[in-house]
Design an enzyme around this catalytic site. Structure first.
Site, mmCIF file in Angstrom:
data_model
loop_
_atom_site.group_PDB
_atom_site.id
_atom_site.type_symbol
_atom_site.label_atom_id
_atom_site.label_comp_id
_atom_site.label_asym_id
_atom_site.label_seq_id
_atom_site.Cartn_x
_atom_site.Cartn_y
_atom_site.Cartn_z
ATOM 1 N N PRO A 2 -1.281 58.145 6.336
ATOM 2 C CA PRO A 2 0.022 58.260 7.023
ATOM 3 C C PRO A 2 -0.026 59.286 8.156
ATOM 4 O O PRO A 2 -0.470 60.410 7.964
ATOM 5 C CB PRO A 2 0.964 58.718 5.912
ATOM 6 C CG PRO A 2 0.298 58.354 4.638
ATOM 7 C CD PRO A 2 -1.181 58.458 4.922
ATOM 8 N N GLU A 3 0.406 58.857 9.327
ATOM 9 C CA GLU A 3 0.516 59.740 10.484
ATOM 10 C C GLU A 3 2.011 60.000 10.722
ATOM 11 O O GLU A 3 2.838 59.615 9.902
ATOM 12 C CB GLU A 3 -0.137 59.089 11.709
ATOM 13 C CG GLU A 3 -1.596 58.699 11.461
ATOM 14 C CD GLU A 3 -2.261 58.047 12.674
ATOM 15 O OE1 GLU A 3 -1.799 58.276 13.813
ATOM 16 O OE2 GLU A 3 -3.235 57.309 12.479
#
Ligand SMILES: [Zn+2]
Length: 270
Positions: A2-3
């Site tokens: 996840p960014e």
């Protein structure tokens, strides 16, 4: 992994799902996944706490507790934070559960167990090494030009450096460089001012569009309701090696830069 857009989406779901709830107890099945300061018991400290708010910092989700403490979660490769009711099945690979007094729960699951939930004491600095938020008002084209000036680092490596800009990972670095028509290996300080401005707009634009589609589910990512994002369907270069560039039709190549797979177009990124 996840960014920023994925964590922002998770955080939005957590705001709807857990703010105002009181924690009845924490259940820790794998101790390394839930960490606290020395001499602080994670379980004892969080029992009875109320969730005051949830926010994002870089790629971290920050659950603010009524006492001023906070639970800071890093997702790393495969971490998930999912809110569910007592009746729902448990998320696979759950290692930490926060049970709320209404019977619902927040599960921290991570198949590869690299993620962490850290209990931070009030006023304990934990994000000193994180750089500017790219969607904050302080991230101006001028600030970006100043950040890149004189630096020999490849521009893509600089975009990934969390100490400079917080929240950009491999997906959105590749996407923003393609959109700005910049070769990922170009030394950051060698970019012209117009190119840096294009890249600034591309970074902000790509992140905002990805948030509006609730992030990219290229690996394991799901939001706080356990649902995948939709941005993976509109990616321009990431993971598209050998397929035609959406701008010029030439094949997208995959090279390795700073030990990361890097997708780009040799014809239109210079
Ligand atoms: Zn192209």
């Amino acid at each position: 992994m996840p960014e920023l857009p994925e964590v922002e989406t998770i955080v939005c779901g957590l705001r709807r799902g857990i703010v105002g709830k009181a924690i009845a107890r924490a259940e820790i099945r794998l101790s390394k996944m839930a960490q606290a300061a020395p001499n602080v018991s994670f379980e004892r400290a969080v029992a009875g706490e109320k969730v005051a708010g949830v926010r994002r910092r870089g790629k971290y989700a920050v659950i603010e507790l009524g006492s001023g403490r906070a639970l800071v979660t890093s997702f790393r490769m495969t971490g998930r934070l999912v809110v569910s009711s007592a009746a729902d099945c448990e998320e696979r690979g759950t290692h930490v559960v926060l049970w709320f007094t209404d019977g619902s729960r927040l599960s921290f699951a991570d198949i590869r167990t690299f993620g962490r939930m850290r209990l931070i004491e009030p006023r304990q600095p934990w994000d000193r090494d994180l750089g500017i938020e790219p969607l904050s008002s302080g991230f101006t084209p001028e600030a970006f030009i100043g950040m890149l000036s004189g630096r020999r680092t490849p521009i893509k490596a600089l975009l990934l450096d969390q100490r400079r800009i917080a929240g950009i990972g491999n997906i959105y670095a590749c996407e923003a460089l393609w959109e700005a028509r910049i070769r990922p290996s170009r030394p950051a300080g060698a970019l012209t001012k117009p190119a840096v401005r294009r890249l600034h707009d591309a970074v902000v634009g790509v992140l905002n569009r990805a948030i509006s589609l609730r992030g990219s589910s290229v690996d394991d990512y799901v939001d706080a309701d356990g649902l995948p994002g939709e941005y993976q369907d509109v990616l321009s270069v990431y993971g598209r090696g050998g397929r035609p560039c959406k701008r010029c039709g030439r094949p997208i190549v995959r090279t390795v830069l700073a030990q990361r797979g890097t997708w780009w177009c040799r014809a239109c990124q210079r």
